[in-house]
Design a protein around this motif. Structure first.
Motif, PDB file in Angstrom:
ATOM      1  N   GLU A   1     -62.670  21.695  -5.818  1.00 54.52           N
ATOM      2  CA  GLU A   1     -63.104  20.337  -6.144  1.00 54.52           C
ATOM      3  C   GLU A   1     -64.515  20.090  -5.638  1.00 54.52           C
ATOM      4  N   ALA A   2     -64.827  20.578  -4.430  1.00 60.11           N
ATOM      5  CA  ALA A   2     -66.170  20.389  -3.879  1.00 60.11           C
ATOM      6  C   ALA A   2     -67.211  21.085  -4.747  1.00 60.11           C
ATOM      7  N   PHE A   3     -66.869  22.242  -5.270  1.00 56.47           N
ATOM      8  CA  PHE A   3     -67.804  22.973  -6.135  1.00 56.47           C
ATOM      9  C   PHE A   3     -68.103  22.176  -7.394  1.00 56.47           C
ATOM     10  N   TYR A   4     -67.069  21.651  -8.024  1.00 54.91           N
ATOM     11  CA  TYR A   4     -67.269  20.898  -9.254  1.00 54.91           C
ATOM     12  C   TYR A   4     -67.989  19.580  -8.987  1.00 54.91           C
ATOM     13  N   ASP A   5     -67.710  18.953  -7.847  1.00 54.01           N
ATOM     14  CA  ASP A   5     -68.433  17.730  -7.499  1.00 54.01           C
ATOM     15  C   ASP A   5     -69.914  18.030  -7.297  1.00 54.01           C
ATOM     16  N   GLY A   6     -70.202  19.163  -6.640  1.00 52.46           N
ATOM     17  CA  GLY A   6     -71.586  19.549  -6.427  1.00 52.46           C
ATOM     18  C   GLY A   6     -72.288  19.910  -7.713  1.00 52.46           C
ATOM     19  N   SER A   7     -71.571  20.589  -8.611  1.00 51.18           N
ATOM     20  CA  SER A   7     -72.158  20.950  -9.900  1.00 51.18           C
ATOM     21  C   SER A   7     -72.455  19.722 -10.730  1.00 51.18           C
ATOM     22  N   ALA A   8     -71.585  18.708 -10.652  1.00 49.33           N
ATOM     23  CA  ALA A   8     -71.810  17.477 -11.402  1.00 49.33           C
ATOM     24  C   ALA A   8     -73.043  16.741 -10.874  1.00 49.33           C
TER      25      ALA A   8
END
Length: 497
Positions: A484-491
């Motif tokens: 989830e942290a990865f996708y939040d950072g990518s967004a």
């Protein structure tokens, strides 16, 4: 083998070039030329005003060879130009010393098809791309043709993926016995029986957590691959428990493929096939590796050719219409004639897919640890096996769609997946190409996250061994929060307009 790098620091590329002709050898980087001994590789870069001269000196067992190449000081990509010049000089010297030229030329990477796709995407047509492979990279015409054909299929398959796509890998790290060549983290199922119920329970808990993450992040699950090990080492009720968990945890409306690696024919029963079919599997793998009884015994496969035929027929009777079979070229005791007989027996069954692997000498395999490894850099007999197989698979209506290479394979040769149209193993392409995120559950599983609108990759590792996976399961779940942290950072890096 002693390695000397003079005027350059291409350690990784230099080491890979050494493995083309001297696989399995320990390479020691040295600086004292006076102590180079009788087995060495000297690679020197000498830079001039307009050109850099590359010199390669090789020596082994009293024989010596030398070759040189040049590249322009004005090269657009001086690093790549230097690698190519070093490769050309090394192959010339290696061929003079060893008497053969590797069919993949100066290419040492595991994904030659990725290069082919990049060339085609840059605007080259297939003829021009083939010329680059053969003229600039010294790849044989046969391998260049294979690579470009595979690139066409991979491009078509990867185009199916969207920025929100993902796949799921389910790890079942148990096998009935450990094969001679195997390096996977798998446990003897007879010795690990007491672990199985607890393992399946924890696996299902992890799948539920991963499914919740996938739904929260609005990921589109495209493919599922249950592998190992041998998933059919589990009982039918255990398999059903996993399938039911996946169905409850994940949104499956976008699913294109659901593969189960039944693998070992001696683990397949009608009850397990029924459970797999009811669970939603659309693609089944049954892997004989060879249909020569003596070779099977030699490599520690505790099944017979007859058990493979029985398992294949049972899978057809259970309603499976997409079956892949794996073969390995170069197994101990096998010959080109024996490999041809395996194809004689396999092809009349009309499998929808056949993956032809080249035997690899894995350091953690019993083949290597027992001292029985055969580091055959030339691999003439195995090349005959592959060439014959490729021609016969083409005649049978199967086309290459997936190709990769490994270090220390016999003859530095490749692994290639063939399939009838519509039966390609999509997961195989997605994970090798790093097309999109692969979520993984189970011991040894590696979640590989791909930035939806970019190229950044991040990995999250599960514990390798089942007992460690069970003992530290809370940590397994905690690590999954990195998804989830990865996708939040990518967004945040790629905000939508």
């Amino acid at each position: 083998m002693k390695l000397y790098l003079l005027g350059q620091t291409m350690r990784y590329e230099a080491g890979n070039l050494c493995f083309l002709f001297f696989p399995g050898e320990k390479i020691e980087e040295e600086t004292d030329l006076a102590a180079h001994g009788d087995f060495y590789a000297i690679m020197r870069f000498k830079r001039g005003k307009t050109q850099t001269h590359v010199l390669v000196l090789l020596g082994r067992a009293g024989k010596k060879s030398r070759a040189h190449a040049t590249f322009s000081a004005e090269a657009k990509n001086p690093v790549k130009a230097g690698e190519h010049a070093l490769g050309r000089a090394f192959l010339t010297a290696g061929e003079a010393l060893c008497g053969f030229r590797p069919p993949w030329g100066i290419l040492t990477g595991i994904r030659p098809v990725k290069l082919a796709r990049e060339l085609l995407a840059s605007g080259l047509d297939e003829r021009q791309a083939a010329l680059h492979f053969t003229k600039d990279l010294w790849v044989s015409p046969q391998k260049a043709t294979l690579c470009l054909h595979t690139a066409r299929e991979e491009t078509r398959i990867t185009a199916l993926s969207t920025p929100q796509s993902a796949s799921l890998y389910i790890s079942i790290p148990f096998c009935p016995t450990r094969c001679l060549y195997c390096s996977f983290i798998s446990q003897d199922v007879e010795k690990s029986k007491k672990l199985l119920p607890a393992y399946v329970e924890k696996l299902c808990s992890e799948l539920a957590a991963v499914g919740a993450l996938a739904k929260k992040l609005h990921l589109r699950l495209e493919t599922i691959y249950m592998g190992g090990g041998t998933p059919t080492s589990l009982s039918a009720p255990m398999l059903t428990q996993i399938f039911d968990t996946v169905r409850a945890a994940f949104f499956l409306d976008y699913l294109r493929e659901y593969t189960v690696e039944a693998g070992r024919p001696d683990t397949i029963t009608p009850e397990k096939l029924a459970a797999i079919k009811a669970g939603g599997c659309t693609r089944l793998c049954i892997n004989p590796q060879t249909l020569d009884a003596a070779v099977l015994q030699c490599i520690g496969r505790a099944h017979t050719p007859e058990q493979f035929f029985t398992a294949f027929a049972a899978a057809r009777a259970a309603g499976f219409t997409s079956i892949n079979t794996d073969l390995i070229a170069g197994l101990p005791g096998d010959t080109p004639e024996g490999f041809a007989r395996t194809l004689d027996l396999l092809l009349p069954l009309a499998p929808e897919g056949v993956t032809v692997h080249t035997l690899a000498m894995k350091r953690s395999s019993r083949l290597v640890s027992s001292g029985g490894a055969r580091y055959d850099a030339c691999g003439q007999n195995v090349e005959r096996m592959l060439s014959d197989a490729y021609g016969r698979l083409d005649d049978a209506g199967l086309a290459p769609y997936y190709l990769y290479r490994q270090r220390n394979t016999v003859g530095n040769l490749e692994n290639t997946g063939f399939a009838r149209p519509g039966h390609e193993g999509l997961y195989n392409v997605f994970i090798m190409d790093e097309t999109h995120t692969i979520l993984a559950a189970g011991a040894g599983g590696v979640t590989k996250m791909k930035q939806p609108a970019g190229v950044r990759i991040k990995r999250v590792f599960n514990f390798k061994y089942p007992y460690e996976y069970l003992a530290r399961f809370d940590e397994v779940l905690a690590r999954k929060q990195q998804v989830e942290a990865f996708y939040d950072g990518s967004a945040a890096q790629n905000p939508r307009g």
